[in-house]
Design a protein around this motif. Structure first.
Motif, PDB file in Angstrom:
ATOM      1  N   PRO A 171       0.827  -1.237   0.109  1.00  0.00           N
ATOM      2  CA  PRO A 171      -0.100   0.036   0.088  1.00  0.00           C
ATOM      3  C   PRO A 171       0.916   1.274   0.083  1.00  0.00           C
ATOM      4  CG  PRO A 171      -0.269  -1.291   2.186  1.00  0.00           C
ATOM      5  CD  PRO A 171       0.654  -1.964   1.173  1.00  0.00           C
ATOM      6  N   SER A 172       0.207   2.199  -0.767  1.00  0.00           N
ATOM      7  CA  SER A 172       1.114   3.566  -0.874  1.00  0.00           C
ATOM      8  C   SER A 172       0.715   4.341   0.339  1.00  0.00           C
ATOM      9  CB  SER A 172       0.847   4.246  -2.044  1.00  0.00           C
ATOM     10  OG  SER A 172      -0.455   4.614  -2.126  1.00  0.00           O
ATOM     11  N   GLY A 173      -0.347   4.142   0.914  1.00  0.00           N
ATOM     12  CA  GLY A 173      -0.787   5.127   2.281  1.00  0.00           C
ATOM     13  C   GLY A 173      -1.526   6.032   1.952  1.00  0.00           C
ATOM     14  N   LYS A 174      -1.651   6.497   0.575  1.00  0.00           N
ATOM     15  CA  LYS A 174      -2.262   7.748   0.166  1.00  0.00           C
ATOM     16  C   LYS A 174      -2.998   7.683  -0.979  1.00  0.00           C
ATOM     17  CE  LYS A 174       1.896   9.901  -1.855  1.00  0.00           C
ATOM     18  NZ  LYS A 174       2.554  10.929  -1.663  1.00  0.00           N
ATOM     19  N   GLY A 175      -4.116   7.919  -1.157  1.00  0.00           N
ATOM     20  CA  GLY A 175      -4.923   8.177  -2.727  1.00  0.00           C
ATOM     21  C   GLY A 175      -5.309   6.831  -3.385  1.00  0.00           C
ATOM     22  N   ALA A 176      -4.378   5.641  -3.524  1.00  0.00           N
ATOM     23  CA  ALA A 176      -4.666   4.509  -3.939  1.00  0.00           C
ATOM     24  C   ALA A 176      -5.398   3.544  -3.144  1.00  0.00           C
ATOM     25  CB  ALA A 176      -3.539   4.001  -4.524  1.00  0.00           C
ATOM     26  N   ARG A 177      -5.690   3.783  -2.009  1.00  0.00           N
ATOM     27  CA  ARG A 177      -6.362   2.843  -1.170  1.00  0.00           C
ATOM     28  C   ARG A 177      -7.733   2.153  -1.753  1.00  0.00           C
ATOM     29  NH1 ARG A 177      -4.078   2.309   3.642  1.00  0.00           N
ATOM     30  NH2 ARG A 177      -2.968   3.742   4.698  1.00  0.00           N
ATOM     31  N   THR A 178      -8.237   2.978  -2.543  1.00  0.00           N
ATOM     32  CA  THR A 178      -9.588   1.985  -3.247  1.00  0.00           C
ATOM     33  C   THR A 178      -9.111   1.207  -4.057  1.00  0.00           C
ATOM     34  OG1 THR A 178     -10.440   4.492  -3.157  1.00  0.00           O
ATOM     35  CG2 THR A 178     -11.818   2.566  -4.468  1.00  0.00           C
TER      36      THR A 178
END
Length: 142
Positions: free
Chosen positions: A74-81
């Protein structure tokens, strides 16, 4: 085929792990950012679009049973969806999904170990008996 998409903080670490997977004979798929990083390091990889970029994307590959393992940190921002959709698709399709760089390293090492030596089965009781014997030999009485 193995799909790889890692957060920016893991871009350097994934190169060596991906090359080890290629050396084992696996075909690799990756999102554009991860694929660009891997290609720059000389690792062969096929680009797969991000979910929001259209088709074919990872969900299409999963639906067609063209991917057997997912490595997605996980990037931890924005791409969680996207990450949530990917994990949900993995669960519904029964495809393993590794979500930490440490886990990816452990999986790659395990895959190499399975190739390096034949698997064997032994009863747990035998294993415990050996350990119990070793421990009892360490006991010193005064």
């Amino acid at each position: 085929k193995i799909f790889i998409s890692v957060a920016k903080r893991h871009k350097e670490e994934i190169v060596f792990l991906a090359q080890r997977l290629r050396d084992l004979g696996y075909e690799l798929l990756a999102t554009p950012g991860t694929a660009g990083n891997l290609r720059q390091a000389g690792v062969r990889v096929e680009i797969v679009q991000k979910l929001q970029e259209g088709h074919p994307n990872l969900l299409d590959y999963l639906a067609n049973e063209d991917v057997q393992l997912i490595m997605n940190t996980p990037s931890g921002k924005g791409a969680r969806t996207d990450e949530g959709k990917i994990r949900a698709a993995c669960v519904s399709r029964g495809v393993p999904c590794v979500t930490t760089i440490q886990g990816i390293g452990a999986v790659v090492s395990a895959m190499e170990a399975v190739r390096a030596q034949e698997l064997s089965v032994e009863p747990l009781q035998d294993r415990l008996q050996i350990r119990a014997t070793q421990e009892s030999q360490k006991i010193v009485t005064t």
